[in-house]
Design an enzyme around this catalytic site. Structure first.
Site, PDB file in Angstrom:
ATOM      1  N   ASP A   1     -54.286  26.673 -41.074  1.00 56.42           N
ATOM      2  CA  ASP A   1     -54.712  25.270 -41.209  1.00 56.42           C
ATOM      3  C   ASP A   1     -55.736  25.089 -42.333  1.00 56.42           C
ATOM      4  O   ASP A   1     -56.532  25.990 -42.600  1.00 56.42           O
ATOM      5  CB  ASP A   1     -55.321  24.817 -39.873  1.00 56.42           C
ATOM      6  CG  ASP A   1     -55.418  23.301 -39.792  1.00 56.42           C
ATOM      7  OD1 ASP A   1     -54.748  22.604 -40.585  1.00 56.42           O
ATOM      8  OD2 ASP A   1     -56.186  22.806 -38.942  1.00 56.42           O
TER       9      ASP A   1
ATOM     10  N   ASN B   1     -44.573  18.291 -37.788  1.00 58.76           N
ATOM     11  CA  ASN B   1     -44.862  18.197 -39.229  1.00 58.76           C
ATOM     12  C   ASN B   1     -43.827  17.381 -40.019  1.00 58.76           C
ATOM     13  O   ASN B   1     -44.076  17.011 -41.168  1.00 58.76           O
ATOM     14  CB  ASN B   1     -44.990  19.598 -39.853  1.00 58.76           C
ATOM     15  CG  ASN B   1     -46.276  20.312 -39.465  1.00 58.76           C
ATOM     16  OD1 ASN B   1     -46.329  21.541 -39.422  1.00 58.76           O
ATOM     17  ND2 ASN B   1     -47.333  19.564 -39.188  1.00 58.76           N
TER      18      ASN B   1
ATOM     19  N   ARG C   1     -58.400  24.035 -31.444  1.00 61.62           N
ATOM     20  CA  ARG C   1     -57.331  23.756 -30.470  1.00 61.62           C
ATOM     21  C   ARG C   1     -56.101  24.573 -30.855  1.00 61.62           C
ATOM     22  O   ARG C   1     -56.013  25.099 -31.965  1.00 61.62           O
ATOM     23  CB  ARG C   1     -57.016  22.261 -30.438  1.00 61.62           C
ATOM     24  CG  ARG C   1     -56.667  21.669 -31.782  1.00 61.62           C
ATOM     25  CD  ARG C   1     -56.232  20.202 -31.686  1.00 61.62           C
ATOM     26  NE  ARG C   1     -56.121  19.631 -33.013  1.00 61.62           N
ATOM     27  CZ  ARG C   1     -57.041  18.876 -33.611  1.00 61.62           C
ATOM     28  NH1 ARG C   1     -58.155  18.569 -32.975  1.00 61.62           N
ATOM     29  NH2 ARG C   1     -56.845  18.425 -34.832  1.00 61.62           N
ATOM     30  N   LEU C   2     -55.126  24.609 -29.918  1.00 58.59           N
ATOM     31  CA  LEU C   2     -53.943  25.444 -30.156  1.00 58.59           C
ATOM     32  C   LEU C   2     -52.771  24.672 -30.758  1.00 58.59           C
ATOM     33  O   LEU C   2     -51.831  25.282 -31.292  1.00 58.59           O
ATOM     34  CB  LEU C   2     -53.498  26.123 -28.854  1.00 58.59           C
ATOM     35  CG  LEU C   2     -54.469  27.169 -28.303  1.00 58.59           C
ATOM     36  CD1 LEU C   2     -53.933  27.792 -27.029  1.00 58.59           C
ATOM     37  CD2 LEU C   2     -54.735  28.264 -29.341  1.00 58.59           C
TER      38      LEU C   2
HETATM   39  C1  FPP Z   1     -51.592  23.281 -42.231  1.00 52.66           C
HETATM   40  O1  FPP Z   1     -52.535  22.758 -43.162  1.00 52.66           O
HETATM   41  C2  FPP Z   1     -50.511  23.946 -42.959  1.00 52.66           C
HETATM   42  C3  FPP Z   1     -49.180  23.603 -42.877  1.00 52.66           C
HETATM   43  C4  FPP Z   1     -48.682  22.510 -42.033  1.00 52.66           C
HETATM   44  C5  FPP Z   1     -48.167  24.310 -43.688  1.00 52.66           C
HETATM   45  C6  FPP Z   1     -48.322  25.812 -43.779  1.00 52.66           C
HETATM   46  C7  FPP Z   1     -47.298  26.298 -44.710  1.00 52.66           C
HETATM   47  C8  FPP Z   1     -47.464  27.216 -45.680  1.00 52.66           C
HETATM   48  C9  FPP Z   1     -48.725  27.970 -45.883  1.00 52.66           C
HETATM   49  C10 FPP Z   1     -46.352  27.501 -46.644  1.00 52.66           C
HETATM   50  C11 FPP Z   1     -45.088  28.123 -46.159  1.00 52.66           C
HETATM   51  C12 FPP Z   1     -45.167  29.192 -45.131  1.00 52.66           C
HETATM   52  C13 FPP Z   1     -44.951  30.526 -45.315  1.00 52.66           C
HETATM   53  C14 FPP Z   1     -44.913  31.443 -44.153  1.00 52.66           C
HETATM   54  C15 FPP Z   1     -44.764  31.097 -46.646  1.00 52.66           C
HETATM   55  P1  FPP Z   1     -52.706  21.190 -43.272  1.00 52.66           P
HETATM   56  O2  FPP Z   1     -51.777  20.669 -44.301  1.00 52.66           O
HETATM   57  O3  FPP Z   1     -52.542  20.568 -41.916  1.00 52.66           O
HETATM   58  O4  FPP Z   1     -54.192  21.084 -43.765  1.00 52.66           O
HETATM   59  P2  FPP Z   1     -55.231  19.922 -43.443  1.00 52.66           P
HETATM   60  O5  FPP Z   1     -55.541  20.021 -41.976  1.00 52.66           O
HETATM   61  O6  FPP Z   1     -56.376  20.271 -44.301  1.00 52.66           O
HETATM   62  O7  FPP Z   1     -54.569  18.630 -43.811  1.00 52.66           O
END
Ligand code: FPP
Length: 246
Positions: free
Chosen positions: A27, A75, A200-201
């Site tokens: 995150d 998402n 949180r989870l």
């Molecule tokens: C959460 O941060 C992150 C995600 C929803 C996406 C995670 C995906 C990757 C790192 C790329 C692809 C995965 C792999 C395994 C290569 P957020 O966008 O919710 O951050 P924020 O809370 O700051 O908005």
């Protein structure tokens, strides 16, 4: 492996008592980008690099299982451009993994309903599954995509109901139910790490984390590095796991 310079600064951990299975909620990508005046997608690109660093390091120190939350069932509500970027990064990551899986002894599994993903991504997922079958030791990386913990439990209950209906099973216990989850055959996470400041989870592995040690940090995922991982493992190694006993 950590470089000589890094090993001097990495917080100390007991290499003989590492967690067998680490789960991570990656995150903070969006906020990391915003703080730099960059589009959120830049945060995901940087987060993917962190995934590569942490996965390789876990593998090099002998962590047997690493489970990461890449994309939840919720998402899809994000802007299309962001969803497309995450899917593109996932595809690129898989291509890279496929090229080195056998040599690096990394098995890859997917947790979640991948049937809705693009044909190209599904083909890459099939290829990783095929290659994984020939790798018996090493590290297993579980990538959760279109994953939701409650949906996983409902799916398992539906599978159970089918088995009862067809007469193949009629007694249910925790182990039997666990075997119907995506995580069948692997131990529950010992340590769950959530960077990004939230505590949180978020529907991540609700069944499997019943006795997992939780570690939260304000560091945003793109800034998470080997030192942060050591810090999390050091905190885990201070915990007294009692599993309800004394
Ligand atoms: C959460 O941060 C992150 C995600 C929803 C996406 C995670 C995906 C990757 C790192 C790329 C692809 C995965 C792999 C395994 C290569 P957020 O966008 O919710 O951050 P924020 O809370 O700051 O908005």
């Amino acid at each position: 492996m950590a470089t000589a310079k890094e090993s001097r600064v990495l917080p100390e951990i007991d290499m003989a008592h590492l967690p067998q299975h680490i789960a991570i909620i990656m995150d903070g990508n969006g906020r990391w980008a915003k703080r730099r005046g960059l589009p959120r997608t830049a945060g995901h690109i940087s987060g993917t690099k962190t995934f590569r660093t942490i996965a390789k390091y876990c593998q090099s120190i002998g962590i047997r299982y690493l489970t990461v939350y890449a994309f939840s069932t919720e998402n899809w509500k994000r802007p299309q451009e962001e969803v497309d970027t995450i899917m593109r990064l996932l595809g690129e990551k898989l291509e890279e993994l496929i090229a080195s899986m056998v040599e690096d002894k990394v098995r890859v599994k997917f947790f979640g309903d991948v049937s809705v993903l693009s044909p190209r991504l599904r083909a890459l997922i099939d290829r990783t599954a095929e290659l994984s079958r020939s790798i018996v030791d090493g590290c297993q990386v579980n990538i959760c995509v279109n994953y939701g913990g409650r949906a996983e439990i409902v799916r398992a209950a539906q599978r159970w109901a089918e088995m009862v209906k067809s007469g193949t099973e009629n007694e249910l216990d925790e182990a039997g139910f666990g075997a119907l989850l995506y995580s069948a055959d692997i131990p529950d996470p010992d340590l769950l790490i959530r960077p990004g400041g939230e505590q949180r989870l978020s529907n991540f592995l609700p069944w499997q984390t019943a006795y997992t040690e939780l570690y939260f940090t304000d560091v945003l995922w793109p800034d998470f590095d080997r030192s942060e991982l050591h810090r999390a493992i050091a905190a885990y190694q201070q915990r007294n796991r009692r599993y309800g006993g004394l």
